[in-house]
Design a protein around this motif. Structure first.
Motif, mmCIF file in Angstrom:
data_model
loop_
_atom_site.group_PDB
_atom_site.id
_atom_site.type_symbol
_atom_site.label_atom_id
_atom_site.label_comp_id
_atom_site.label_asym_id
_atom_site.label_seq_id
_atom_site.Cartn_x
_atom_site.Cartn_y
_atom_site.Cartn_z
ATOM 1 N N VAL A 47 4.215 3.559 -36.533
ATOM 2 C CA VAL A 47 3.145 4.011 -37.849
ATOM 3 C C VAL A 47 3.775 4.891 -38.811
ATOM 4 C CG1 VAL A 47 1.199 5.189 -37.798
ATOM 5 C CG2 VAL A 47 1.364 4.021 -35.885
ATOM 6 N N ALA A 48 4.652 5.840 -38.560
ATOM 7 C CA ALA A 48 5.136 6.450 -39.444
ATOM 8 C C ALA A 48 6.059 5.699 -40.609
ATOM 9 C CB ALA A 48 5.885 7.839 -39.131
ATOM 10 N N MET A 49 6.636 4.649 -40.161
ATOM 11 C CA MET A 49 7.436 4.035 -40.779
ATOM 12 C C MET A 49 6.626 3.022 -41.784
ATOM 13 S SD MET A 49 10.175 2.148 -38.217
ATOM 14 C CE MET A 49 10.782 3.181 -36.977
ATOM 15 N N GLU A 61 1.555 -3.885 -18.020
ATOM 16 C CA GLU A 61 2.502 -3.403 -18.987
ATOM 17 C C GLU A 61 2.308 -3.765 -20.370
ATOM 18 O OE1 GLU A 61 6.578 -2.337 -16.804
ATOM 19 O OE2 GLU A 61 5.813 -4.138 -16.127
ATOM 20 N N ARG A 62 2.182 -5.089 -20.573
ATOM 21 C CA ARG A 62 1.892 -5.511 -21.932
ATOM 22 C C ARG A 62 0.554 -5.058 -22.143
ATOM 23 N NH1 ARG A 62 4.793 -10.274 -24.050
ATOM 24 N NH2 ARG A 62 6.507 -10.545 -22.734
ATOM 25 N N TRP A 63 -0.347 -5.065 -21.650
ATOM 26 C CA TRP A 63 -1.804 -4.741 -22.036
ATOM 27 C C TRP A 63 -1.505 -3.258 -22.398
ATOM 28 C CZ3 TRP A 63 -6.456 -7.517 -22.214
ATOM 29 C CH2 TRP A 63 -7.537 -6.706 -22.625
ATOM 30 N N GLU A 64 -0.896 -2.334 -21.701
ATOM 31 C CA GLU A 64 -0.878 -1.003 -22.024
ATOM 32 C C GLU A 64 -0.094 -0.839 -23.251
ATOM 33 O OE1 GLU A 64 -0.886 3.372 -21.781
ATOM 34 O OE2 GLU A 64 -2.047 1.638 -20.780
ATOM 35 N N THR A 65 0.914 -1.494 -23.702
ATOM 36 C CA THR A 65 1.373 -1.325 -25.218
ATOM 37 C C THR A 65 0.444 -1.765 -26.333
ATOM 38 O OG1 THR A 65 3.725 -1.745 -24.489
ATOM 39 C CG2 THR A 65 3.032 -2.501 -26.537
ATOM 40 N N LEU A 66 -0.542 -2.990 -25.958
ATOM 41 C CA LEU A 66 -1.670 -3.164 -26.875
ATOM 42 C C LEU A 66 -2.458 -1.913 -27.046
ATOM 43 C CD1 LEU A 66 -1.712 -6.886 -25.603
ATOM 44 C CD2 LEU A 66 -0.844 -6.234 -27.723
ATOM 45 N N ARG A 67 -2.870 -1.565 -25.902
ATOM 46 C CA ARG A 67 -3.803 -0.300 -25.884
ATOM 47 C C ARG A 67 -3.286 0.559 -26.878
ATOM 48 N NH1 ARG A 67 -4.284 4.473 -24.543
ATOM 49 N NH2 ARG A 67 -2.454 4.509 -23.215
ATOM 50 N N MET A 68 -2.022 1.008 -26.698
ATOM 51 C CA MET A 68 -1.525 2.196 -27.674
ATOM 52 C C MET A 68 -1.281 1.804 -28.947
ATOM 53 S SD MET A 68 1.461 3.962 -25.301
ATOM 54 C CE MET A 68 2.475 2.375 -24.916
ATOM 55 N N ILE A 69 -1.164 0.713 -29.181
ATOM 56 C CA ILE A 69 -1.085 0.124 -30.665
ATOM 57 C C ILE A 69 -2.709 0.239 -31.349
ATOM 58 C CG2 ILE A 69 -0.916 -2.117 -32.112
ATOM 59 C CD1 ILE A 69 1.111 -2.845 -29.987
ATOM 60 N N GLY A 109 -3.978 2.903 -34.626
ATOM 61 C CA GLY A 109 -4.565 2.505 -35.931
ATOM 62 C C GLY A 109 -3.828 1.197 -36.307
ATOM 63 N N MET A 110 -2.736 0.736 -35.833
ATOM 64 C CA MET A 110 -2.098 -0.418 -36.184
ATOM 65 C C MET A 110 -2.906 -1.739 -35.845
ATOM 66 S SD MET A 110 1.982 -0.316 -35.671
ATOM 67 C CE MET A 110 1.956 0.688 -34.047
ATOM 68 N N GLU A 111 -2.637 -2.695 -36.609
ATOM 69 C CA GLU A 111 -3.474 -4.084 -36.407
ATOM 70 C C GLU A 111 -2.703 -4.611 -35.057
ATOM 71 O OE1 GLU A 111 -3.894 -6.708 -39.547
ATOM 72 O OE2 GLU A 111 -5.294 -5.325 -40.696
ATOM 73 N N VAL A 112 -3.630 -5.114 -34.342
ATOM 74 C CA VAL A 112 -3.003 -5.954 -33.049
ATOM 75 C C VAL A 112 -2.969 -7.433 -33.153
ATOM 76 C CG1 VAL A 112 -3.609 -6.324 -30.690
ATOM 77 C CG2 VAL A 112 -3.838 -4.136 -31.466
ATOM 78 N N CYS A 113 -1.716 -7.927 -33.142
ATOM 79 C CA CYS A 113 -1.401 -9.355 -33.031
ATOM 80 C C CYS A 113 -1.313 -9.651 -31.489
ATOM 81 C CB CYS A 113 -0.337 -9.500 -34.069
ATOM 82 S SG CYS A 113 0.191 -11.442 -33.848
ATOM 83 N N CYS A 114 -1.938 -10.516 -30.965
ATOM 84 C CA CYS A 114 -1.751 -11.122 -29.571
ATOM 85 C C CYS A 114 -2.147 -12.457 -29.396
ATOM 86 C CB CYS A 114 -2.298 -10.129 -28.779
ATOM 87 S SG CYS A 114 -2.013 -10.584 -26.916
ATOM 88 N N ASP A 171 -6.859 -8.442 -33.920
ATOM 89 C CA ASP A 171 -6.892 -8.900 -35.513
ATOM 90 C C ASP A 171 -6.266 -10.047 -35.609
ATOM 91 O OD1 ASP A 171 -7.997 -6.138 -36.590
ATOM 92 O OD2 ASP A 171 -6.147 -5.481 -35.219
ATOM 93 N N GLU A 172 -5.491 -10.605 -35.014
ATOM 94 C CA GLU A 172 -4.697 -11.861 -35.017
ATOM 95 C C GLU A 172 -4.428 -12.535 -33.720
ATOM 96 O OE1 GLU A 172 -0.346 -13.733 -36.454
ATOM 97 O OE2 GLU A 172 -1.021 -11.910 -37.344
#
Length: 336
Positions: A162-164, A191-199, A203-208, A234-235
């Motif tokens: 996010v900072a980048m 485990e994948r779902w947990e990464t998506l939750r954090m994203i 506030g980042m858009e989620v592409c999945c 979002d995508e």
């Protein structure tokens, strides 16, 4: 033609087109079981849904692999896994190469540039490479939006991205939860779902999205679409299996074109509003005519140029196709 076939089209027209409510898993099974004689009608409805809830613009994206091959995971479809005797070997892209790729992508009119790495999750070296790469792309005067796909993340890594200035993160669930253990054994769907939750929470858009044609049943395709709808990306990326030499799936058959088009339409009827992106395997599965049918059957985003380990169509060819279909490329200022 059965009453069920007739009913599901009528139901979808009212529920999805008129009210913007995606179909349920059970309803999606009915869509996926429609006969070929109903395919044209189904694609027309999916296109109407796309036009009503998304509009006519198409988002164009380019991708580049910053770290290729040598992945420790055993995703059975992937030639970049270090566990299989595939011909892909580990390699890193340097910063000048990353900048050049971003510049070439922007020159096509694309608004999205995704930096991808074949890893379980990023280590310090990869995070540094991405950070320096993004900085160099900006110093080159490139205003393209930057996305990343770097595997599973920790909360600290999410915050770093996010900072980048990374605005969208791709992390595919790949397939239905019930089918996932047949595709990957070195990590879990959860485990994948947990990464998506954090994203999403950062506030980042989620592409999945995922890959169609990995031995899943019709019911599991419907399950997958419904699970993606629950996630609310979002995508959504739609890939079709390219059987890769040396992988456990090297003998799998390519998804038949009409079956693939039916699946595209079903995913649009499950998710009326997200970007639905043609990704890997479309050239092999559809060819030119089928690609156009997909663009008129619910798709509103494409990846142009080459994929990670497979050649795609020339970007100019895809842009000409969009022009023929009178589909404007989404401008950068519209997607910010």
């Amino acid at each position: 033609m059965t009453a069920v076939d007739t009913d599901i089209i009528a139901v979808a027209r009212d529920q999805v087109l008129e009210r913007g409510e995606g179909l349920s898993q059970e309803q999606l099974v009915q869509v996926l079981r429609l006969g070929d004689d109903r395919l044209e009608e189904l694609l027309e409805l999916a296109h109407q849904v796309r036009m009503r809830w998304c509009g006519p613009e198409v988002e164009v994206e380019g991708i580049v692999s910053v770290k290729t091959g040598g992945c420790p995971e055993d995703c059975h479809f992937c030639s970049q896994s270090g566990r299989f005797p595939s011909p892909v070997r580990s390699a890193w892209l340097d910063i000048p190469g990353l900048v050049r790729s971003a510049r070439e992508t922007r020159a096509t009119g694309a608004t999205e540039f995704c930096i991808v790495a074949a890893v379980r999750g990023p280590d310090a070296r990869l995070m540094s490479q991405v950070r320096e790469g993004i900085k160099a792309i900006r110093e080159d005067g490139n205003d393209i939006q930057i996305a990343c796909s770097l595997g599973m993340l920790t909360q600290e890594q999410v915050d770093e991205l996010v900072a980048m200035g990374v605005h969208r993160y791709n992390h595919n669930l790949e397939t239905a939860r019930s089918h996932f253990p047949n595709v990957v054994t070195t990590h879990t769907w959860e485990e994948r779902w947990e990464t998506l939750r954090m994203i999403r929470e950062a506030g980042m858009e989620v592409c999945c999205g995922g890959i169609i044609g990995m031995g899943e049943s019709v019911e599991q395709r419907a399950e997958f679409a419904a699970q993606l709808a629950e996630l609310g990306p979002d995508e959504c990326t739609m890939n079709f299996l390219i059987p890769q030499p040396g992988t456990p799936y090297e003998q799998y058959e390519i998804v038949e074109g009409r079956d693939a088009l039916r699946t595209v339409a079903a995913f649009r009827l499950a998710m009326p509003r997200p970007l639905l992106r043609f990704s890997g395997g479309r050239e092999l599965t559809f060819g030119d005519l089928g690609t156009k049918q997909g663009m008129l059957g619910g798709i509103n985003a494409i990846i142009v140029g080459n994929y990670l380990t497979n050649l795609g169509r020339p970007a100019a060819q895809d842009l000409e196709m969009l022009d023929e279909l009178s589909m404007p490329v989404k401008a950068l200022n519209q997607s910010l």
